[in-house]
Design a protein around this motif. Structure first.
Motif, PDB file in Angstrom:
ATOM      1  N   VAL A   1      -8.019 -14.508 -24.223  1.00 54.97           N
ATOM      2  CA  VAL A   1      -8.255 -13.730 -25.451  1.00 54.97           C
ATOM      3  C   VAL A   1      -8.430 -12.233 -25.222  1.00 54.97           C
ATOM      4  N   LYS A   2      -8.566 -11.786 -23.971  1.00 52.95           N
ATOM      5  CA  LYS A   2      -8.923 -10.382 -23.719  1.00 52.95           C
ATOM      6  C   LYS A   2      -7.904  -9.392 -24.279  1.00 52.95           C
ATOM      7  N   ASP A   3      -6.627  -9.763 -24.335  1.00 55.54           N
ATOM      8  CA  ASP A   3      -5.606  -8.849 -24.863  1.00 55.54           C
ATOM      9  C   ASP A   3      -5.749  -8.625 -26.365  1.00 55.54           C
TER      10      ASP A   3
ATOM     11  N   GLU B   1     -11.208 -11.485 -39.333  1.00 57.69           N
ATOM     12  CA  GLU B   1     -10.491 -12.372 -38.419  1.00 57.69           C
ATOM     13  C   GLU B   1     -11.410 -12.711 -37.250  1.00 57.69           C
ATOM     14  N   ILE B   2     -11.570 -13.996 -36.998  1.00 54.81           N
ATOM     15  CA  ILE B   2     -12.513 -14.471 -35.984  1.00 54.81           C
ATOM     16  C   ILE B   2     -11.803 -15.411 -35.021  1.00 54.81           C
ATOM     17  N   ILE B   3     -12.042 -15.214 -33.721  1.00 55.53           N
ATOM     18  CA  ILE B   3     -11.567 -16.143 -32.695  1.00 55.53           C
ATOM     19  C   ILE B   3     -12.788 -16.733 -32.008  1.00 55.53           C
ATOM     20  N   LEU B   4     -12.859 -18.052 -31.983  1.00 53.97           N
ATOM     21  CA  LEU B   4     -13.916 -18.781 -31.291  1.00 53.97           C
ATOM     22  C   LEU B   4     -13.263 -19.427 -30.073  1.00 53.97           C
ATOM     23  N   SER B   5     -13.664 -19.040 -28.861  1.00 52.88           N
ATOM     24  CA  SER B   5     -12.959 -19.534 -27.675  1.00 52.88           C
ATOM     25  C   SER B   5     -13.912 -20.026 -26.603  1.00 52.88           C
ATOM     26  N   GLY B   6     -13.405 -20.954 -25.815  1.00 53.81           N
ATOM     27  CA  GLY B   6     -14.163 -21.541 -24.721  1.00 53.81           C
ATOM     28  C   GLY B   6     -13.370 -22.687 -24.137  1.00 53.81           C
ATOM     29  N   VAL B   7     -14.061 -23.786 -23.883  1.00 54.31           N
ATOM     30  CA  VAL B   7     -13.385 -24.975 -23.364  1.00 54.31           C
ATOM     31  C   VAL B   7     -13.702 -26.165 -24.267  1.00 54.31           C
ATOM     32  N   GLY B   8     -12.858 -27.179 -24.169  1.00 52.24           N
ATOM     33  CA  GLY B   8     -13.047 -28.386 -24.960  1.00 52.24           C
ATOM     34  C   GLY B   8     -14.426 -28.977 -24.746  1.00 52.24           C
ATOM     35  N   GLY B   9     -15.049 -29.429 -25.822  1.00 54.51           N
ATOM     36  CA  GLY B   9     -16.372 -30.010 -25.738  1.00 54.51           C
ATOM     37  C   GLY B   9     -17.485 -29.053 -26.145  1.00 54.51           C
ATOM     38  N   GLN B  10     -17.145 -27.773 -26.379  1.00 55.34           N
ATOM     39  CA  GLN B  10     -18.161 -26.791 -26.761  1.00 55.34           C
ATOM     40  C   GLN B  10     -18.284 -26.619 -28.273  1.00 55.34           C
ATOM     41  N   GLY B  11     -17.565 -27.421 -29.036  1.00 53.70           N
ATOM     42  CA  GLY B  11     -17.709 -27.396 -30.488  1.00 53.70           C
ATOM     43  C   GLY B  11     -16.979 -26.259 -31.184  1.00 53.70           C
TER      44      GLY B  11
ATOM     45  N   ILE C   1     -14.746 -11.939 -31.651  1.00 55.72           N
ATOM     46  CA  ILE C   1     -14.288 -12.916 -30.655  1.00 55.72           C
ATOM     47  C   ILE C   1     -15.516 -13.476 -29.949  1.00 55.72           C
ATOM     48  N   LEU C   2     -15.659 -14.789 -30.009  1.00 57.27           N
ATOM     49  CA  LEU C   2     -16.709 -15.493 -29.292  1.00 57.27           C
ATOM     50  C   LEU C   2     -16.092 -16.077 -28.027  1.00 57.27           C
ATOM     51  N   ILE C   3     -16.753 -15.847 -26.885  1.00 58.06           N
ATOM     52  CA  ILE C   3     -16.257 -16.367 -25.607  1.00 58.06           C
ATOM     53  C   ILE C   3     -17.389 -17.147 -24.944  1.00 58.06           C
TER      54      ILE C   3
ATOM     55  N   PRO D   1     -17.248  -5.244 -19.697  1.00 59.15           N
ATOM     56  CA  PRO D   1     -18.290  -4.922 -20.675  1.00 59.15           C
ATOM     57  C   PRO D   1     -17.951  -3.696 -21.536  1.00 59.15           C
ATOM     58  N   ASP D   2     -16.929  -2.947 -21.135  1.00 56.81           N
ATOM     59  CA  ASP D   2     -16.526  -1.761 -21.896  1.00 56.81           C
ATOM     60  C   ASP D   2     -15.393  -2.042 -22.873  1.00 56.81           C
ATOM     61  N   LEU D   3     -14.914  -3.282 -22.892  1.00 54.60           N
ATOM     62  CA  LEU D   3     -13.812  -3.649 -23.778  1.00 54.60           C
ATOM     63  C   LEU D   3     -14.386  -4.302 -25.034  1.00 54.60           C
ATOM     64  N   GLY D   4     -14.351  -3.576 -26.149  1.00 56.47           N
ATOM     65  CA  GLY D   4     -14.919  -4.070 -27.396  1.00 56.47           C
ATOM     66  C   GLY D   4     -16.387  -3.711 -27.526  1.00 56.47           C
ATOM     67  N   ASN D   5     -16.989  -4.201 -28.588  1.00 60.74           N
ATOM     68  CA  ASN D   5     -18.407  -4.009 -28.878  1.00 60.74           C
ATOM     69  C   ASN D   5     -19.114  -5.283 -28.408  1.00 60.74           C
TER      70      ASN D   5
END
Length: 178
Positions: free
Chosen positions: A85-87, A7-17, A74-76, A107-111
């Motif tokens: 997405v942090k939750d 399961e993958i989440i790709l997140s950011g703002v519009g325009g970043q592809g 998760i990509l941020i 920086p301690d949340l996730g790998n």
């Protein structure tokens, strides 16, 4: 990654592809890796600059749901995305941060892997390769899709000679970060 579903989440703002990136991952997995995929997209009313997200589920078996409930990756790419997405980040989640745009994260949340992705994209020759660098890293780190499958889809999606040249460099850059 040896799980039967990723399961993958790709997140950011519009325009970043991010929506394009989700489609690229899904096509690479389904067409060239013979896997099952689903992809959903979410974006705010202001397409450019507003929160944007793509959920991609890739599996060896039929995918019966369309949202990433327990994301493996998760990509941020932007500060606006982290609170959204942090939750969903668990101890095992692979979190990829664009350090040029995201400075307010745990920086301690996730790998966590933090890279200056925007800077790398500029060095390649176009900020538009930012998402492709990230896809290269995700593919290389998880082995959910092969480099060859990723390259085939990106060449098909962006066939102009200059775009192919830049995107192939971006894919290689992403894989080199692994």
């Amino acid at each position: 990654m040896s799980k039967e579903q990723c399961e993958i989440i790709l997140s950011g703002v519009g325009g970043q592809g991010l929506i394009s990136s989700g489609a690229i991952l899904g096509e690479a997995a389904s067409v060239y890796e013979d896997k099952f995929t689903t992809m959903t997209k979410t974006y705010g009313v202001s397409a450019r600059g507003g929160f944007s997200k793509s959920d991609v589920l890739i599996s060896d078996e039929f995918v019966s749901y369309f949202k990433a409930l327990n994301p493996d990756v998760i990509l941020i790419l932007d500060n606006k995305a982290y609170p959204e997405v942090k939750d969903k980040i668990s101890e095992e989640t692979l979190v990829i941060i664009n350090s040029n745009e995201v400075d307010n994260y745990n920086p301690d949340l996730g790998n966590v892997y933090s890279f200056p992705l925007s800077e790398m994209a500029f060095e390649i020759g176009s900020l538009l390769t930012l998402n492709i660098i990230a896809l290269g890293f995700i593919a290389g780190k998880t082995n959910i899709i092969s480099k060859e499958a990723l390259k085939k889809v990106v060449k098909k999606k962006y066939p102009a000679e200059k775009a192919v040249e830049l995107n192939m460099k971006a894919i290689e850059k992403g894989f080199s970060l692994v």
